[in-house]
Scaffold this motif. Structure first.
Motif, mmCIF file in Angstrom:
data_model
loop_
_atom_site.group_PDB
_atom_site.id
_atom_site.type_symbol
_atom_site.label_atom_id
_atom_site.label_comp_id
_atom_site.label_asym_id
_atom_site.label_seq_id
_atom_site.Cartn_x
_atom_site.Cartn_y
_atom_site.Cartn_z
ATOM 1 N N ASN A 126 0.700 -1.143 0.239
ATOM 2 C CA ASN A 126 0.360 -0.091 -0.123
ATOM 3 C C ASN A 126 1.056 1.101 -0.192
ATOM 4 O OD1 ASN A 126 -2.749 -1.247 0.098
ATOM 5 N ND2 ASN A 126 -1.787 -1.498 1.781
ATOM 6 N N VAL A 127 0.699 2.577 -1.314
ATOM 7 C CA VAL A 127 0.773 3.826 -1.108
ATOM 8 C C VAL A 127 0.435 4.535 0.158
ATOM 9 C CG1 VAL A 127 1.273 5.402 -1.690
ATOM 10 C CG2 VAL A 127 2.327 3.447 -3.148
ATOM 11 N N ARG A 128 0.277 5.433 1.284
ATOM 12 C CA ARG A 128 -0.252 6.635 2.015
ATOM 13 C C ARG A 128 0.404 7.619 1.932
ATOM 14 N NH1 ARG A 128 -4.704 4.532 4.787
ATOM 15 N NH2 ARG A 128 -3.674 5.807 6.379
ATOM 16 N N ARG A 129 -0.308 7.917 2.306
ATOM 17 C CA ARG A 129 0.071 9.809 2.006
ATOM 18 C C ARG A 129 0.165 10.592 3.101
ATOM 19 N NH1 ARG A 129 -1.413 12.818 -3.160
ATOM 20 N NH2 ARG A 129 0.651 11.604 -3.810
ATOM 21 N N LEU A 130 0.770 11.088 4.089
ATOM 22 C CA LEU A 130 1.069 11.618 5.996
ATOM 23 C C LEU A 130 1.224 13.070 5.672
ATOM 24 C CD1 LEU A 130 0.809 9.585 8.337
ATOM 25 C CD2 LEU A 130 3.263 9.970 8.119
ATOM 26 N N SER A 131 0.565 14.062 6.537
ATOM 27 C CA SER A 131 0.571 15.052 6.371
ATOM 28 C C SER A 131 1.486 15.780 8.249
ATOM 29 C CB SER A 131 -0.400 16.588 5.444
ATOM 30 O OG SER A 131 -1.381 16.529 6.710
ATOM 31 N N VAL A 132 2.296 16.169 8.212
ATOM 32 C CA VAL A 132 2.053 16.160 9.512
ATOM 33 C C VAL A 132 2.482 17.830 9.692
ATOM 34 C CG1 VAL A 132 3.964 16.245 11.560
ATOM 35 C CG2 VAL A 132 3.399 13.916 9.539
ATOM 36 N N THR A 133 1.487 18.248 10.457
ATOM 37 C CA THR A 133 1.435 20.169 10.763
ATOM 38 C C THR A 133 2.361 20.093 12.120
ATOM 39 O OG1 THR A 133 -0.178 20.435 9.284
ATOM 40 C CG2 THR A 133 0.380 21.569 10.598
ATOM 41 N N VAL A 154 1.371 18.808 17.223
ATOM 42 C CA VAL A 154 1.336 18.459 15.585
ATOM 43 C C VAL A 154 -0.171 17.626 15.558
ATOM 44 C CG1 VAL A 154 2.190 16.014 16.655
ATOM 45 C CG2 VAL A 154 3.277 17.273 14.588
ATOM 46 N N LEU A 155 -0.051 17.890 14.207
ATOM 47 C CA LEU A 155 -1.327 16.945 13.143
ATOM 48 C C LEU A 155 -0.351 16.390 12.062
ATOM 49 C CD1 LEU A 155 -2.406 20.657 13.030
ATOM 50 C CD2 LEU A 155 -2.709 19.457 15.106
ATOM 51 N N VAL A 156 -1.918 15.297 12.124
ATOM 52 C CA VAL A 156 -1.160 14.033 11.416
ATOM 53 C C VAL A 156 -2.375 13.645 10.995
ATOM 54 C CG1 VAL A 156 -0.037 11.958 11.033
ATOM 55 C CG2 VAL A 156 0.536 13.378 12.568
ATOM 56 N N THR A 157 -2.483 13.412 9.943
ATOM 57 C CA THR A 157 -3.678 13.183 8.677
ATOM 58 C C THR A 157 -3.176 12.017 7.949
ATOM 59 O OG1 THR A 157 -4.832 15.280 8.382
ATOM 60 C CG2 THR A 157 -5.048 13.607 6.944
ATOM 61 N N SER A 158 -3.431 10.812 8.237
ATOM 62 C CA SER A 158 -2.722 9.606 7.058
ATOM 63 C C SER A 158 -4.281 9.218 6.190
ATOM 64 C CB SER A 158 -1.799 8.753 7.771
ATOM 65 O OG SER A 158 -1.872 7.725 7.181
ATOM 66 N N ALA A 159 -3.889 8.333 5.122
ATOM 67 C CA ALA A 159 -4.876 8.359 4.204
ATOM 68 C C ALA A 159 -3.685 8.248 2.685
ATOM 69 C CB ALA A 159 -5.556 8.813 3.678
ATOM 70 N N PRO A 160 -5.199 7.385 2.085
ATOM 71 C CA PRO A 160 -4.403 6.810 0.811
ATOM 72 C C PRO A 160 -4.566 7.500 -0.105
ATOM 73 C CG PRO A 160 -6.145 5.152 1.888
ATOM 74 C CD PRO A 160 -5.737 5.869 2.543
ATOM 75 N N PRO A 161 -3.495 8.042 -0.542
ATOM 76 C CA PRO A 161 -3.506 9.166 -2.354
ATOM 77 C C PRO A 161 -5.094 9.585 -2.292
ATOM 78 C CG PRO A 161 -1.975 7.812 -2.349
ATOM 79 C CD PRO A 161 -2.234 6.663 -1.328
ATOM 80 N N ARG A 162 -5.902 8.502 -2.209
ATOM 81 C CA ARG A 162 -7.185 8.557 -3.410
ATOM 82 C C ARG A 162 -8.265 9.193 -2.187
ATOM 83 N NH1 ARG A 162 -10.115 5.568 -1.108
ATOM 84 N NH2 ARG A 162 -9.077 2.958 -0.646
#
Length: 200
Positions: free
Chosen positions: A145-152, A163-171
């Motif tokens: 699986n490919v995942r995308r993560l934003s860390v703010t 710290v704010l962490v959003t994680s999800a598949p790219p789609r």
């Protein structure tokens, strides 16, 4: 990379020794408006109640000292708010400090992940509450699986950084990021009239 992670470990220790004044333990206030019961989620900033507005598609749980939000319509995604391993004293505009922020952001990638890439980063992605913030968007491979993560990283007051962490598949990432933003942008000090609790 080893040197960067060493600097990050020292910064984490310093942050641990510096007490943040935000308590992310989920608390709830039950109020009544026109015979309708309303449940309000809030945290504590010292003794101030900080309200968060959620829709019925969002659930809340605790994990690793932070609070995790899950979305029924985006089941593969999550949004986590936690105390940052760094502190507001680490200037986000300083190049050397930014390296520590980058190392910290990468530490949220699961162990064993491959093809870890920082796709983008930006200063002050949260134009609310006069907060200073910095975001890193990362992609990685976890098994098949490919995942995308934003860390703010966001300074919510002079002594506390979250710290704010959003994680999800790219789609699903754009939808998850938007839902995460709607949650954090609702962060507000609860007024006295908001705190009249039925049965409290």
């Amino acid at each position: 990379m080893k040197r960067l992670l060493s600097h990050f470990a020292l910064a984490t220790l310093a942050a641990t020794l510096s007490a943040a004044n935000v308590d992310l333990t989920p608390r709830y206030l039950d109020t009544e408006f026109d015979a309708i019961q309303i449940r309000q989620l809030y945290f504590l900033e010292d003794t101030t109640r900080i309200g968060i507005t959620l829709d019925q598609e969002t659930t809340v749980s605790t994990n690793g000292g932070g609070v995790v939000f899950k979305f029924s319509k985006v089941p593969d995604a999550s949004f986590r708010i936690a105390i940052s391993p760094l502190t507001p004293e680490e200037a986000m505009s300083d190049p050397e400090s930014l390296e520590r922020y980058r190392a910290s952001a990468l530490s949220f990638v699961p162990a064993g992940a491959t093809e870890v890439t920082v796709l983008e980063e930006a200063a002050n992605p949260l134009p609310i509450n006069h907060w200073q913030s910095h975001v890193f968007v990362v992609t990685y491979q976890a098994g098949a699986n490919v995942r995308r993560l934003s860390v703010t990283f966001v300074n919510v007051n002079p002594t506390s950084q979250l710290v704010l962490v959003t994680s999800a598949p790219p789609r699903a990432f754009a939808d998850a990021a938007d839902r995460s933003f709607q949650i954090i942008r609702s962060w507000h000090e609860m007024l006295p009239e908001d705190q009249i609790a039925k049965g409290n």
